[in-house]
Design a protein around this motif. Structure first.
Motif, mmCIF file in Angstrom:
data_model
loop_
_atom_site.group_PDB
_atom_site.id
_atom_site.type_symbol
_atom_site.label_atom_id
_atom_site.label_comp_id
_atom_site.label_asym_id
_atom_site.label_seq_id
_atom_site.Cartn_x
_atom_site.Cartn_y
_atom_site.Cartn_z
ATOM 1 N N GLY A 145 1.047 -1.131 -0.046
ATOM 2 C CA GLY A 145 -0.074 0.066 0.106
ATOM 3 C C GLY A 145 0.918 1.208 -0.080
ATOM 4 N N TYR A 146 0.613 2.224 0.739
ATOM 5 C CA TYR A 146 1.070 3.582 0.638
ATOM 6 C C TYR A 146 1.837 3.807 2.161
ATOM 7 C CZ TYR A 146 -1.372 4.769 -3.769
ATOM 8 O OH TYR A 146 -1.734 4.548 -4.862
ATOM 9 N N LEU A 147 3.092 3.760 1.932
ATOM 10 C CA LEU A 147 3.736 4.159 3.143
ATOM 11 C C LEU A 147 3.885 5.552 3.596
ATOM 12 C CD1 LEU A 147 5.872 2.915 5.409
ATOM 13 C CD2 LEU A 147 7.689 3.485 3.705
ATOM 14 N N GLU A 148 3.283 5.869 4.612
ATOM 15 C CA GLU A 148 3.590 7.336 5.306
ATOM 16 C C GLU A 148 4.827 7.579 5.994
ATOM 17 O OE1 GLU A 148 1.108 9.245 5.126
ATOM 18 O OE2 GLU A 148 -0.424 8.135 4.070
ATOM 19 N N THR A 149 5.267 6.768 6.976
ATOM 20 C CA THR A 149 6.453 7.033 7.630
ATOM 21 C C THR A 149 6.938 5.503 8.138
ATOM 22 O OG1 THR A 149 5.310 7.229 9.784
ATOM 23 C CG2 THR A 149 5.819 9.356 8.729
#
Length: 252
Positions: free
Chosen positions: A85-89
């Motif tokens: 998915g989308y890695l934020e931090t």
């Protein structure tokens, strides 16, 4: 005498032939055994290499087949799952949004979270825990902070994945009672919503989560209280706030 010698010679040749045949059979058996052992050994190596090969993402929320996973987790029984998915931090915890967690063996998604969900992934012993967060104005001067609101776990038993329901796990936080009282006092019926509508709705949400019944009554009847129908982003924010409080209260 010649007859006896001839018979003795034939007997020796016969014994010798039988002896040679037996040794040949032994060697053949030994070679076959070595080949079988080597073949089985290669099978084991190939299987091991296959299992240890990298597991890539599959088509899902926030990922396409062949994408590199954000993280791979292997349980003690050898079963693997990947986060795509989308890695934020990424620090001690992995903060992500819009993601799937896939079973490497079946390629099927075990859990999925949409774009509006913010989660941190942590591994505890032989369990993967998904902690869900939301932004709330709990700091001084109504500043926003990510607050944990729920959790879900993935573990294994008898070589099967055990996936829990998402349940409330509200992070403890403190609110200044004087600030809360002043905020509620300043709310006026029929005033409509102003430019700070988001902070207003979400601080009502914060107070409702803390058990303030006055705030909860205003929040769940927000349109009636302000004397105006909501739509668009305002309606979505309000409905999400009410849903979260109802969800948390349901499990108390």
């Amino acid at each position: 005498m010649k007859t006896i010698n001839i018979l003795f010679l034939i007997s020796c040749i016969t014994i010798s032939c039988h002896s040679n045949q037996t040794e040949k059979e032994k060697k053949t058996d030994l070679v076959n055994t070595q080949l079988i052992t080597k073949k089985d050994s290669l099978k084991g190596i190939n299987k091991k290499n296959k299992n240890s090969s990298q597991c890539l993402c599959f088509d899902g929320i926030g990922s396409k087949k062949g994408n590199e996973p954000i993280h791979t987790f292997e349980f003690t029984n050898g079963k693997k799952i990947i986060v795509c998915g989308y890695l934020e931090t990424e620090s001690e915890d992995i903060t992500i949004s819009e993601f799937n967690i896939f079973d490497c063996e079946t390629e099927k998604p075990l859990v999925e979270y949409g774009a509006t969900r913010i989660c941190k992934i942590v591994k505890k012993k032989d369990t993967l825990q998904i902690n869900e967060y939301t932004n709330l104005p709990i700091l001084k001067n109504f500043e926003w902070k990510l607050v944990k609101i729920g959790k879900q776990t993935i573990t294994t038993k008898n070589n099967q994945f055990i996936i829990s329901k998402i349940v409330p796990d509200l992070e403890k936080f403190q609110i200044d009672e004087v600030v809360a009282e002043k905020f509620l006092k300043n709310l006026k019926k029929g005033q409509g919503f102003g430019e700070n509508w988001e902070t207003e709705i979400c601080f009502l949400e914060v107070l409702s989560l803390k058990g303030n019944e006055k705030a909860w009554n205003i929040l769940k009847n927000y349109e009636t209280f302000i004397g105006q129908e909501t739509d668009g982003a305002i309606a979505e924010t309000w409905k999400d706030a009410v849903s979260l409080v109802e969800w948390v209260k349901k499990y108390k």
